[in-house]
Design a protein around this motif. Sequence first.
Motif, mmCIF file in Angstrom:
data_model
loop_
_atom_site.group_PDB
_atom_site.id
_atom_site.type_symbol
_atom_site.label_atom_id
_atom_site.label_comp_id
_atom_site.label_asym_id
_atom_site.label_seq_id
_atom_site.Cartn_x
_atom_site.Cartn_y
_atom_site.Cartn_z
ATOM 1 N N ARG A 131 6.515 -13.157 -0.725
ATOM 2 C CA ARG A 131 7.630 -12.208 -0.190
ATOM 3 C C ARG A 131 7.967 -10.918 -0.911
ATOM 4 N NH1 ARG A 131 12.749 -16.165 0.924
ATOM 5 N NH2 ARG A 131 13.269 -14.204 1.394
ATOM 6 N N ILE A 132 7.445 -9.789 -0.548
ATOM 7 C CA ILE A 132 7.444 -8.501 -1.323
ATOM 8 C C ILE A 132 8.484 -8.180 -1.483
ATOM 9 C CG2 ILE A 132 7.247 -7.136 0.771
ATOM 10 C CD1 ILE A 132 4.863 -5.890 -0.935
ATOM 11 N N ALA A 133 9.585 -8.313 -0.607
ATOM 12 C CA ALA A 133 10.958 -7.918 -0.893
ATOM 13 C C ALA A 133 11.753 -8.239 -2.264
ATOM 14 C CB ALA A 133 11.894 -8.020 0.383
ATOM 15 N N TYR B 103 0.851 -1.247 0.013
ATOM 16 C CA TYR B 103 -0.068 -0.179 0.021
ATOM 17 C C TYR B 103 0.953 1.191 0.054
ATOM 18 C CZ TYR B 103 -3.954 -3.101 0.922
ATOM 19 O OH TYR B 103 -5.041 -3.777 1.160
ATOM 20 N N GLY B 104 1.855 1.282 0.785
ATOM 21 C CA GLY B 104 2.777 2.525 0.870
ATOM 22 C C GLY B 104 3.632 2.591 -0.347
ATOM 23 N N HIS B 105 4.049 1.498 -1.277
ATOM 24 C CA HIS B 105 4.627 1.744 -2.644
ATOM 25 C C HIS B 105 3.490 2.472 -3.408
ATOM 26 C CE1 HIS B 105 7.312 -1.469 -0.739
ATOM 27 N NE2 HIS B 105 8.079 -0.906 -1.545
ATOM 28 N N VAL B 106 2.469 1.794 -3.579
ATOM 29 C CA VAL B 106 1.611 2.488 -4.341
ATOM 30 C C VAL B 106 1.219 4.018 -3.968
ATOM 31 C CG1 VAL B 106 -0.902 2.505 -5.056
ATOM 32 C CG2 VAL B 106 0.341 0.170 -4.602
ATOM 33 N N ALA B 107 1.115 4.336 -2.936
ATOM 34 C CA ALA B 107 1.125 5.657 -2.199
ATOM 35 C C ALA B 107 2.286 6.642 -2.960
ATOM 36 C CB ALA B 107 0.975 5.724 -0.774
ATOM 37 N N ARG C 76 -2.937 4.486 4.024
ATOM 38 C CA ARG C 76 -4.260 4.169 4.162
ATOM 39 C C ARG C 76 -5.297 4.814 3.552
ATOM 40 N NH1 ARG C 76 -4.674 4.821 10.923
ATOM 41 N NH2 ARG C 76 -3.274 3.168 11.455
ATOM 42 N N LEU C 77 -4.901 5.794 2.727
ATOM 43 C CA LEU C 77 -5.749 6.307 1.700
ATOM 44 C C LEU C 77 -5.895 5.424 0.388
ATOM 45 C CD1 LEU C 77 -7.445 8.658 0.357
ATOM 46 C CD2 LEU C 77 -5.165 9.596 -0.321
ATOM 47 N N PRO D 4 -6.697 -4.317 -10.967
ATOM 48 C CA PRO D 4 -5.939 -5.406 -10.463
ATOM 49 C C PRO D 4 -5.481 -5.225 -9.048
ATOM 50 C CG PRO D 4 -4.440 -4.103 -11.674
ATOM 51 C CD PRO D 4 -5.758 -3.394 -11.893
ATOM 52 N N TRP D 5 -6.465 -5.093 -8.147
ATOM 53 C CA TRP D 5 -6.328 -4.762 -6.632
ATOM 54 C C TRP D 5 -5.656 -5.796 -5.932
ATOM 55 C CZ3 TRP D 5 -8.329 -8.911 -3.844
ATOM 56 C CH2 TRP D 5 -9.174 -9.508 -4.414
ATOM 57 N N HIS D 6 -5.741 -7.154 -6.464
ATOM 58 C CA HIS D 6 -5.189 -8.144 -5.936
ATOM 59 C C HIS D 6 -3.676 -8.137 -5.766
ATOM 60 C CE1 HIS D 6 -5.087 -9.114 -10.392
ATOM 61 N NE2 HIS D 6 -3.966 -9.965 -9.975
ATOM 62 N N ARG D 7 -3.000 -7.334 -6.438
ATOM 63 C CA ARG D 7 -1.289 -7.178 -6.710
ATOM 64 C C ARG D 7 -1.096 -6.146 -5.355
ATOM 65 N NH1 ARG D 7 -1.792 -6.232 -13.177
ATOM 66 N NH2 ARG D 7 -2.280 -8.080 -13.648
ATOM 67 N N VAL D 8 -1.762 -5.553 -4.826
ATOM 68 C CA VAL D 8 -1.604 -4.679 -3.421
ATOM 69 C C VAL D 8 -1.631 -5.380 -2.092
ATOM 70 C CG1 VAL D 8 -2.158 -2.708 -2.403
ATOM 71 C CG2 VAL D 8 -2.565 -2.651 -4.936
ATOM 72 N N LEU D 9 -0.754 -5.418 -1.467
ATOM 73 C CA LEU D 9 -0.670 -6.141 -0.209
ATOM 74 C C LEU D 9 -0.058 -5.120 0.907
ATOM 75 C CD1 LEU D 9 1.499 -9.107 -1.739
ATOM 76 C CD2 LEU D 9 -1.230 -9.188 -1.167
ATOM 77 N N ARG D 10 0.154 -5.911 2.226
ATOM 78 C CA ARG D 10 0.451 -5.173 3.245
ATOM 79 C C ARG D 10 1.963 -4.917 3.019
ATOM 80 N NH1 ARG D 10 -2.513 -7.674 8.437
ATOM 81 N NH2 ARG D 10 -4.570 -6.848 8.115
ATOM 82 N N SER D 11 2.600 -4.062 3.805
ATOM 83 C CA SER D 11 4.040 -3.828 3.785
ATOM 84 C C SER D 11 4.821 -4.927 3.790
ATOM 85 C CB SER D 11 4.400 -2.589 4.328
ATOM 86 O OG SER D 11 4.276 -2.939 5.662
#
Length: 114
Positions: free
Chosen positions: A94-96, A25-29, A39-40, A54-61
């Motif tokens: 593994r988002i990293a 979410y932070g990366h997208v922001a 949060r926005l 493609p909402w499914h591509r957004v995850l927690r940090s």
Amino acid sequence: MADKSSADRILAAIRAIPPGQVAGYGHVARRAGLPGRARLVARVLRENADPRLPWHRVLRSDGRIAFPPDSEGFEEQTQRLRAEGVDVRQGRVRIAESVPDLDGNLDAALWKPR
């Protein structure tokens, strides 16, 4: 992008995430020019009605799926990510590896080839 609303910028950033890649979410922001507004991003996603997003591509940090385990949303997001070749284990990616921090070069980090 100065003439676009914050929501439009967030939606554009989400649409730009390539298949098989994920972002927090932070990366997208940050990509939308709204650092610190994770949060926005979540609110815009929650209010979105476009089935093509493609909402499914957004995850927690930390790479976790934000839906509660055993929920329909959790299952759907897991299935969509796996269909794109993303390795989801116990509700986590593994988002990293998907979005490394390349010294602040977010474009290079988000859109690098796999």
